[in-house]
Every structure is written in structure tokens, then in C-alpha cells.
Design a protein around this motif. Structure first.
Motif, mmCIF file in Angstrom:
data_model
loop_
_atom_site.group_PDB
_atom_site.id
_atom_site.type_symbol
_atom_site.label_atom_id
_atom_site.label_comp_id
_atom_site.label_asym_id
_atom_site.label_seq_id
_atom_site.Cartn_x
_atom_site.Cartn_y
_atom_site.Cartn_z
ATOM 1 N N MET A 91 0.815 -0.736 0.336
ATOM 2 C CA MET A 91 0.046 0.035 0.194
ATOM 3 C C MET A 91 0.803 1.099 -0.181
ATOM 4 O O MET A 91 2.095 1.603 0.667
ATOM 5 N N THR A 92 0.315 1.890 -1.002
ATOM 6 C CA THR A 92 1.232 3.401 -0.836
ATOM 7 C C THR A 92 0.979 4.411 0.302
ATOM 8 O O THR A 92 -0.277 4.485 0.527
ATOM 9 N N MET A 93 1.861 5.522 0.090
ATOM 10 C CA MET A 93 1.604 6.170 1.198
ATOM 11 C C MET A 93 0.958 7.573 0.452
ATOM 12 O O MET A 93 1.002 7.874 -0.344
ATOM 13 N N GLN A 94 -0.077 7.685 1.223
ATOM 14 C CA GLN A 94 -1.178 8.792 0.762
ATOM 15 C C GLN A 94 -0.102 10.602 1.326
ATOM 16 O O GLN A 94 0.161 10.888 1.859
ATOM 17 N N THR A 95 -0.182 11.847 0.089
ATOM 18 C CA THR A 95 0.180 13.153 0.642
ATOM 19 C C THR A 95 -0.837 13.855 0.478
ATOM 20 O O THR A 95 -1.916 14.017 -0.542
#
Length: 389
Positions: free
Chosen positions: A1-5
Motif C-alpha cells: 500500500m502506497t503512502m498518501q500525501t
């Protein structure tokens, strides 16, 4: 899961995504395809050169080199260019060793092109030219090389030049077509730029790969063009070490000063051990003078192996690429053809449309013959099996 910015972004290159080269690479890996796509050798460099890097490291040449490059290496570059092309560059002020030819291209465009400028270049082209120009707030102006010989239409160039034209980008020998400039091209370019402030950026990374006894007509062979040109070349292409990422630039001192301003903050200096190794290796001019014959044997082998294939090969006068035409036996797009070659025949190539910003499809695919003989034979055997569709 990718990090959200939470950051709202505004991209400088909103239309640039995953390139066709990455897509082809991933598809090729899935099908374990024979690699005739990548413009990089699959064979080892000279062990003497590799040993030279190890020796440099062991002798503790592991810290920053001089910003403009290891002086003994620059001296050898100057001597080579003078001997082969007749132009004399000052070792201290007119030669820059870069962290790849790509960095040289970026530093030259960034240092010399300003917002609002226009930069003329020719398609099909290496894919970095236009994005680098756009990153400077300038406008890339694409002119299409004339088929079937991929020649420059100099009348079209004349019509494209405006008061905003700051640079013309040249690539000879040419990737992907394998064509080269001749003396007439140099004269036309010199005539069109005379009494202007137009800079020539000349990508000459395949300078030593010119076939059939012809000479390389680079900008350093023409005094009037040399005075307004930035010439970029590549140790990686010349010595089969594309992963080492070392190249160089040549330019008159006033132009070079601006390029160095970018280079010093972008990279500061190229890799030190590699520069020491190249300086030792280049003491023998045969290391680069033998390159044309080396690759011509590979070109000729590939042409002979594909003589019975359904593809029609276009002539290759330089570089390590061949173009193959297929419109006489298939109405597929070049991208569809490339995908079929991978999935059904296990061989990877590149569609020529990938080298045009508008995706122009001339039913051509690019083959790289910078491969060992076993790979060339296996790839050609697969291509000879291709059926019409």
C-alpha cells in the motif's frame, strides 16, 4: 500500500508517464523474450577496463574528482578530437566530463535555453530532448525526418527558424534510424545558422560507430559549426559500459561556462574511478578506432540472418540499430506488431512510433544488434518465423 500525501501537486510534465521502453521491458520479462530492444550491449566490456576501475579504487581514487573532470582524461579527449576531427579544445575551459551523456544533454539545455525560447529537433528522436526543453519553460519544435532515408529537409528547417529559435538539436549517427549526417548536411546547417545566435547541441554518442569506411561528420569537423556547438559523447556507448554513466561535452569556453554552472549543482563531478580507468584505457587509440569494424560485423550478421525473414530492413549507416518494415505483410500498428513478436515469437523489439511525440506510425520496428552472436542468431531465427496477419 502506497503512502498518501496531502500535498496538491502541479506537474511540470503532466503528459509524461511510463515509457514504451518500460512497458516493453515488463512484457518481455513476463515472456522471457530475446532482447533485441534495448540499446545497450549484453556482452562484457574489456577486462582491462574493468581491472582499471578496480585498480583506481584500490589506489584510493574514491573521492570527488575535479568538477570538470580528471585532467589526464580530458587531455586524451582533446588529443582524440584534434586527431580525428581537426578541432582543438582547451583542456581546462572547453571540455567537461559528465555523469552520462544524458547529464551532458540536460546541463547544456538547462544552461543555455531560457523561458520563451524555441528549440528545433528532429523526430524520430531520443526521448529526452523535448521534456528537457519543456522543463526550461521553452518550446520544443519537432520536425520530421524525411522517409525512407530519414534525411533532414533543410527548407523545412529554414522555415521553422524564428527570432525565438535558440537551439537546434542534432543526433548523428542517429538513434533510432541508423542514418548519419554528410558533408552537405553540415554545410546547410552552417549556412542556416550563420550570423545568428543559434546554438547547435549535437548528440554524437555513436561517433565511433560509422560503417562502410565512411567518416563521422560531427560538428567538430566543421570549424564554423564547432564555434557554436555543444558536442555530447559517451564513454558508455563507446566502451560497452552504459551502466557506468560517464560522458563528456565539448564547447567553446563561453558556452561551456554556462553548462558548468548547471553541472556543478546537478552532479558536481562524474565518477572518479571510472575516469581514471578511461584515462588509462584511452592511451591506446585502437580501443575506440576498432569500434566501427566491431559493430559492422554485427550489423552484417544481422542483415544476413534476416534475409529470409518477412521484414524489409532499411540501411544502417551508423549506431547499433536497424529498422525493419512490415507494412507489406501486416496492417497492424507498430505497437501491436511489437507486442505480438513478444507474446507469440518470444523476441523483443521497439516500435518506431515511440520516438515521435505524436505517435507517428510508419510500420517500422527498431532492432538493436549490440548483442552477442548467440542472441542475434536466436532473435533472427524467431523473426524469420513471423507469419502475416
Amino acid at each position: 500500500m502506497t503512502m498518501q500525501t496531502p500535498v496538491q501537486l502541479r506537474s511540470k510534465l503532466p503528459d509524461v508517464g511510463t515509457t514504451i521502453f518500460t512497458v516493453i521491458g515488463q512484457l518481455s520479462a513476463q515472456h522471457n523474450a530475446i532482447n533485441l530492444s534495448q540499446g545497450a550491449p549484453n556482452f562484457s566490456p574489456d577486462p582491462k577496463l574493468v581491472a582499471g576501475v578496480s585498480k583506481a579504487m584500490q589506489e584510493n581514487h574514491n573521492q570527488y574528482a575535479s568538477m570538470t573532470g580528471f585532467r589526464p582524461l580530458k587531455t586524451l579527449i582533446a588529443e582524440k578530437v584534434a586527431a580525428l576531427y581537426g578541432s582543438h579544445y582547451d583542456v581546462d575551459d572547453e571540455i567537461l566530463v559528465t555523469a552520462s551523456a544524458s547529464e551532458g544533454l540536460y546541463s547544456a539545455i538547462s544552461g543555455l535555453v531560457h523561458p520563451g525560447d524555441e528549440v528545433i529537433y528532429f523526430e524520430p528522436s531520443f526521448d529526452s530532448y523535448a521534456p528537457i526543453v519543456r522543463l526550461q519553460g521553452a518550446t520544443p519544435v519537432a520536425l520530421k525526418l524525411a522517409l525512407p532515408d530519414f534525411t533532414v529537409d533543410w527548407d523545412e528547417v529554414r522555415a521553422a527558424i524564428t527570432p525565438r529559435t535558440r537551439m537546434i538539436i542534432i543526433n548523428t549517427p542517429h538513434n533510432p534510424s541508423g542514418q548519419v549526417f554528410n558533408a552537405h548536411d553540415l554545410e546547410m546547417l552552417a549556412a542556416l545558422t550563420r550570423n545568428t545566435d543559434i546554438i547547435i547541441l549535437s548528440d554524437e554518442v555513436y561517433e565511433h560507430i560509422v560503417f562502410d569506411g565512411e567518416r563521422h561528420h560531427g560538428m567538430a569537423t566543421h570549424p564554423a559549426l564547432a564555434e557554436r556547438s555543444v558536442i555530447v559523447s559517451s564513454f558508455g556507448k563507446t566502451f560497452h559500459v552504459t551502466g557506468w554513466r560517464v560522458g563528456y561535452c565539448l564547447a567553446p569556453a563561453e558556452l561551456m561556462a554556462e553548462i558548468c554552472k548547471v553541472h556543478q549543482f546537478l552532479m558536481f563531478s562524474a565518477d572518479t574511478p571510472m575516469q581514471h580507468a578511461f584515462a588509462e584505457y584511452m592511451k591506446n587509440p585502437d580501443t575506440y578506432l576498432s569500434l566501427a569494424a566491431f559493430y559492422q560485423r554485427k550489423r552484417d550478421l544481422m542483415q544476413s540472418l534476416l534475409a529470409e525473414s518477412p521484414f524489409k530492413l532499411l540501411p544502417s549507416a551508423g549506431s547499433f540499430f536497424l529498422l525493419a518494415k512490415f507494412d507489406h505483410f501486416s496492417d497492424e500498428s507498430d505497437s501491436e506488431m511489437v507486442k505480438r513478436l513478444i507474446t507469440q515469437y518470444g523476441v523483443a523489439t521497439i516500435p518506431l512510433s515511440a520516438f515521435y511525440t505524436d505517435g507517428t506510425d510508419n510500420k517500422l520496428i527498431r532492432l538493436s544488434f549490440a548483442k552477442d552472436e548467440a542472441t542475434l542468431r536466436a532473435g533472427a531465427q524467431a523473426l524469420c518465423q513471423v507469419k502475416p496477419r
